[in-house]
Design a protein around this motif. Structure first.
Motif, PDB file in Angstrom:
ATOM      1  N   ARG A 192      38.803   9.986 -61.670  1.00 55.04           N
ATOM      2  CA  ARG A 192      39.677  11.107 -60.552  1.00 55.04           C
ATOM      3  C   ARG A 192      40.130  10.060 -59.467  1.00 55.04           C
ATOM      4  O   ARG A 192      40.866   9.948 -58.926  1.00 55.04           O
ATOM      5  N   GLU A 193      38.729   9.839 -59.000  1.00 55.98           N
ATOM      6  CA  GLU A 193      38.527   9.445 -57.742  1.00 55.98           C
ATOM      7  C   GLU A 193      38.758   8.120 -57.211  1.00 55.98           C
ATOM      8  O   GLU A 193      39.020   7.228 -55.898  1.00 55.98           O
ATOM      9  N   LEU A 194      37.748   6.887 -58.528  1.00 51.59           N
ATOM     10  CA  LEU A 194      38.036   5.955 -58.287  1.00 51.59           C
ATOM     11  C   LEU A 194      38.088   4.767 -58.809  1.00 51.59           C
ATOM     12  O   LEU A 194      38.567   3.480 -58.301  1.00 51.59           O
ATOM     13  N   ARG A 195      38.358   5.281 -60.457  1.00 53.81           N
ATOM     14  CA  ARG A 195      38.722   3.979 -61.160  1.00 53.81           C
ATOM     15  C   ARG A 195      40.511   3.588 -61.120  1.00 53.81           C
ATOM     16  O   ARG A 195      40.539   2.541 -60.667  1.00 53.81           O
ATOM     17  N   PRO A 196      41.122   4.317 -60.243  1.00 53.70           N
ATOM     18  CA  PRO A 196      42.846   4.395 -60.272  1.00 53.70           C
ATOM     19  C   PRO A 196      42.183   3.015 -58.737  1.00 53.70           C
ATOM     20  O   PRO A 196      43.359   2.668 -58.778  1.00 53.70           O
ATOM     21  N   LYS A 197      41.384   3.101 -57.480  1.00 58.41           N
ATOM     22  CA  LYS A 197      41.522   2.057 -56.621  1.00 58.41           C
ATOM     23  C   LYS A 197      41.175   0.527 -57.360  1.00 58.41           C
ATOM     24  O   LYS A 197      41.565  -0.087 -56.745  1.00 58.41           O
ATOM     25  N   LEU A 198      40.261   0.944 -58.544  1.00 60.43           N
ATOM     26  CA  LEU A 198      39.885  -0.110 -58.650  1.00 60.43           C
ATOM     27  C   LEU A 198      40.190  -0.665 -59.597  1.00 60.43           C
ATOM     28  O   LEU A 198      40.983  -2.197 -59.877  1.00 60.43           O
ATOM     29  N   ALA A 199      41.411   0.135 -60.646  1.00 64.65           N
ATOM     30  CA  ALA A 199      42.374  -0.595 -61.371  1.00 64.65           C
ATOM     31  C   ALA A 199      42.942  -1.647 -60.942  1.00 64.65           C
ATOM     32  O   ALA A 199      43.456  -1.456 -59.700  1.00 64.65           O
ATOM     33  N   ARG A 200      43.636  -2.813 -61.036  1.00 69.18           N
ATOM     34  CA  ARG A 200      44.879  -3.474 -60.816  1.00 69.18           C
ATOM     35  C   ARG A 200      46.055  -3.712 -61.529  1.00 69.18           C
ATOM     36  O   ARG A 200      45.681  -3.916 -62.996  1.00 69.18           O
ATOM     37  N   GLU A 201      47.444  -3.643 -61.380  1.00 65.78           N
ATOM     38  CA  GLU A 201      48.300  -3.502 -61.665  1.00 65.78           C
ATOM     39  C   GLU A 201      48.889  -5.317 -62.734  1.00 65.78           C
ATOM     40  O   GLU A 201      49.368  -4.699 -63.379  1.00 65.78           O
ATOM     41  N   ASP A 202      48.038  -5.792 -61.978  1.00 65.53           N
ATOM     42  CA  ASP A 202      48.351  -7.647 -61.888  1.00 65.53           C
ATOM     43  C   ASP A 202      47.869  -8.255 -63.051  1.00 65.53           C
ATOM     44  O   ASP A 202      47.535  -8.698 -64.597  1.00 65.53           O
ATOM     45  N   ARG A 203      46.346  -7.154 -63.609  1.00 67.01           N
ATOM     46  CA  ARG A 203      44.920  -6.987 -64.762  1.00 67.01           C
ATOM     47  C   ARG A 203      44.656  -6.005 -65.498  1.00 67.01           C
ATOM     48  O   ARG A 203      43.474  -5.360 -65.240  1.00 67.01           O
ATOM     49  N   PRO A 204      46.173  -5.519 -65.887  1.00 72.49           N
ATOM     50  CA  PRO A 204      45.824  -3.626 -66.936  1.00 72.49           C
ATOM     51  C   PRO A 204      44.230  -3.993 -68.013  1.00 72.49           C
ATOM     52  O   PRO A 204      44.384  -4.859 -68.806  1.00 72.49           O
ATOM     53  N   THR A 205      43.482  -3.003 -67.710  1.00 72.26           N
ATOM     54  CA  THR A 205      42.725  -3.114 -68.924  1.00 72.26           C
ATOM     55  C   THR A 205      42.775  -1.500 -69.249  1.00 72.26           C
ATOM     56  O   THR A 205      42.725  -0.681 -68.046  1.00 72.26           O
TER      57      THR A 205
END
Length: 295
Positions: A192-205
């Motif tokens: 909820r709090e951290l993963r969305p900040k780490l995820a990158r739109e140009d390199r989705p996983t």
């Protein structure tokens, strides 16, 4: 040598369906064999004979390898020699005379419950990756997953309502493992709090555990996280597999059925799981030795 090794590894991957990590282990062991053979003037697979294999096994022992590691090397050599024989590269299987070293049981290192608590308490809430690291360690201890397995867990593998996680283990075998309340809470906080900040739109996983760069964590990343925090906690010789060993041993010590623990760990044979019963027996023996007046 190199060409035959490529053919052999292709055979293992396609015909035998071995996993990538197992193939890497086979390749590593074969390279050591080829290097040893070259030092003895053997440069062709057709020149490999029983004496060379026996001497190589003795050399591995002299290098200080444990019996289990030497046994794995010899197993690789047997499979490779059968491949050579089946393909007409050698007339007779040179590995037929090999005998495995006595496979003594080496008890896995296990953390005391209070040391697990110490490890988790040592995490610094002020660090940027605190939520991820806490979720990672909580998940590994709660589920007994291997480092490679926890790296393979995706967002879609979590079943929060059931508090279960789908784990893909060796040989691509899948299993469902229950996850405790505390671990699931830590995972939820991270997602909820951290993963969305780490995820990158140009390199989705879809990987659950991400690096600070937004890529999926690998085994080395997991190893570094556990090693870093265990050192900060003042704990020695703690690595990802220690959490797995501790998960199994604590369950059995608490009265869990051996077959259930086998299923949770993803062991093909119950004899592999039985090593953890010996760990608990060893602990009980140490208690008797320490406190019994006639021990």
């Amino acid at each position: 040598m190199a060409a035959v090794m490529r053919q052999f590894l292709t055979y293992l991957r396609i015909e035998c369906g071995l996993a990538a990590n197992t193939l890497l282990a086979y390749e590593h062991d074969l390279k050591r064999l080829f290097e040893y053979a070259a030092s003895r003037g053997v440069t062709s697979p057709g020149e490999i004979d029983a004496l060379l294999l026996i001497e190589h096994g003795r050399w591995l022992h002299e290098q200080g390898l444990a019996g289990r590691s030497i046994g794995r090397h010899l197993s690789v050599m047997r499979v490779f020699c059968r491949f050579l024989t089946a393909n007409g590269i050698v007339e007779e299987d040179p590995s037929e005379l090999l005998e495995s070293p006595r496979m003594w049981k080496r008890l896995p290192s296990v953390m005391h419950v209070k040391h697990v608590e110490t490890l988790l308490a040592s995490l610094d809430a002020g660090e940027r990756l605190y939520l991820r690291d806490r979720a990672l360690i909580e998940l590994m201890y709660a589920s007994g997953t291997r480092a490679s397995e926890v790296c393979g867990i995706g967002e879609e593998d979590l079943f929060e309502d059931l508090r279960m996680v789908k784990v893909t283990g060796k040989g691509n075998h899948q299993r469902l493992v229950p996850v405790g309340v505390q671990a699931m809470r830590a995972i939820d906080d991270y997602r909820r709090e951290l993963r969305p900040k780490l995820a990158r739109e140009d390199r989705p996983t879809e990987a659950l555990m991400l690096t600070r760069r937004g890529t999926a964590m690998d085994r080395i990343d997991v190893w570094n996280v556990v090693r870093k925090h265990s050192r900060q906690a003042g704990l020695k010789d703690v690595h990802p597999h220690t959490l797995r060993h501790s998960f199994a041993t604590h369950l059995l010590a608490g009265g869990a059925d051996l077959r259930v623990v086998q299923e949770l760990l993803g062991h093909a044979k119950v004899t592999t799981t039985q090593i953890y019963t010996h760990v608990d027996h060893a602990r009980l023996q140490s208690v008797i030795k320490k406190y019994h007046p006639r021990a």
